[in-house]
Design an enzyme around this catalytic site. Structure first.
Site: not given
Ligand code: FMN
Length: 391
Positions: A171, A347
């Site tokens: 970003y 997730r």
């Molecule tokens: C559907 C979805 C939308 C996401 N939107 C954002 C977001 O808007 N801003 C952000 O910093 N990370 C976003 N992420 C990333 C998550 O915050 C996180 O960094 C990533 O899913 C890894 O974490 P996890 O293994 O617990 O899912 C998004 C992830 C998913 C799956």
């Protein structure tokens, strides 16, 4: 050596106290058709709050209209405050705290959807928006910096307990940190001290506005996962500067580039056909044909960012939030044992918003998330886990 904290016991985060150390990470909701809060968005955050998290993060509150990833995204303006206040009240009523993720999408913004040119460190073609971005001028940088402070002010007015500044995923601020995306020859380009000026300037402005009224955190890329991009050594130095000036109460450590290598953020399967389905031709065909290259898949493992994050833990004193594949009590306990103050989950909480409560009741509870990443393309139509039957 101090005792390892209990991840489910209360903990201080700067000026606030959370009921536990589990944070719902920002997962863009796609539930603001008029760029304003809806009941659906409130419910999206009420559920993990009722399900036991200490803090839920509203993603992604753009600080300026051209900083939205697309035109339906909420941007911080007085008109958005009443809806946001309803949201924070709903989260507080469930005993959790609320954070607003504030930032500017920069080169990740869809300029054609926004109807406004995107901004980035340099002129750059964004294939998803099919538009060139404009190189941000010093006046743009000053305006965007002020907009972050104003967004923090509005977040306080709306009852948020924290703001998380987005310094990741390429970003705007992250694009300035990247030696690949930032080829500027002015005071914002070249050495790291110059490339970090945008991020540090924003953090100072937000801290000055927030004081100790709310917690201030930042989500920082440890590395972009792109050849020539930001790497751990440089990121560590940025983290040290943030720490030494007292600009943030905690850092959430992330990785990857929404622009150049999105799957590096997630690991697991690349949902190419589901992603392509959200775009019209010819982009749809392009994504189907070349999507495997853009959405390059990486093997998933629990706590997949831990190896890099360990370096930050070893070299920094400020509180750190471990993110990435935290899905069970065992991974949470490992994070605590390794000295991280908080964990964040994305997730796994989309799959089961009540996972934290279930883990509290039974520490052996497994996560049902299979990291298929099919939640990812649902950001265009209302983020959800497609494995959950519709209610
Ligand atoms: C559907 C979805 C939308 C996401 N939107 C954002 C977001 O808007 N801003 C952000 O910093 N990370 C976003 N992420 C990333 C998550 O915050 C996180 O960094 C990533 O899913 C890894 O974490 P996890 O293994 O617990 O899912 C998004 C992830 C998913 C799956």
């Amino acid at each position: 050596m101090s005792a390892v904290p209990d991840v489910l016991a209360p903990a201080g985060l700067g000026p606030i106290t959370l009921r536990n150390r589990v944070i719902k990470a920002a997962t863009f909701e796609g539930m603001t058709p008029d760029a304003l809060v809806t009941d659906e968005l409130i419910e999206y955050h009420r559920r993990p709050a009722a399900g036991g998290v200490g803090l839920t993060t509203v993603a992604y509150c753009a600080v300026a209209p051209e900083g939205r990833t697309e035109r339906r995204q909420l941007w911080m303006r007085p008109e958005a405050v009443p809806g946001l206040r309803r949201l924070t009240e709903a989260v507080h009523a469930e005993g959790a705290a609320a954070a607003a993720q504030i930032g500017h999408a920069g080169p990740v913004a869809d300029a054609s959807s926004n109807g406004l040119p995107g901004l980035s460190a340099g002129r750059f073609f964004n294939p998803l928006g099919m538009r060139f971005t404009r190189a941000a001028t010093a006046a743009d940088i000053a305006r965007v910096t002020r907009a972050h402070a104003e967004a923090a002010r509005l977040a306080i007015e709306a009852g948020f307990d924290a703001v998380e500044i987005h310094f990741g995923h390429n970003y705007l601020a992250s694009s300035f940190l990247s030696p690949l995306l930032n080829r500027r020859t002015d005071e914002y380009g070249g050495g790291l001290a110059n490339r970090a000026k945008v991020a540090l300037g924003i953090a100072r402005a937000v801290r000055e506005e927030a004081g100790d009224r709310i917690a201030v955190t930042a989500k920082l890329n440890m590395r972009d996962g792109v050849r020539g991009g930001l790497e751990v050594d440089d990121s560590l130095q940025v983290a040290r500067w943030l720490q030494d000036e007292g600009l943030v109460d905690a850092l959430e450590l992330t990785a990857g580039s929404s622009l150049l290598n999105p799957m590096y953020l997630f690991r697991g399967d690349a949902p190419v056909p589901e992603f392509a389905a959200n775009f019209k031709q010819p982009l749809n065909l392009g994504i189907r044909l070349f999507g495997k290259r853009f959405l390059r898949a990486y093997p998933y493992e629990d706590a997949f960012l831990l190896e890099h994050a360990r370096r930050f833990r070893a070299e920094l004193d400020l509180p750190l939030i471990l993110l990435g594949g935290i899905t069970t009590r065992a991974t949470m306990d490992q994070a605590m044992a390794e000295g991280f103050e908080f964990v964040a989950m994305g997730r796994a909480l989309l799959r089961e918003p009540d996972l934290v409560a279930r883990i509290a009741a039974d520490p052996s509870t497994p996560s049902l998330c299979v990291h298929c990443n099919r939640c990812m393309p649902t950001i265009y139509t209302g983020t959800h886990c497609p494995l959950i039957p519709p209610r």
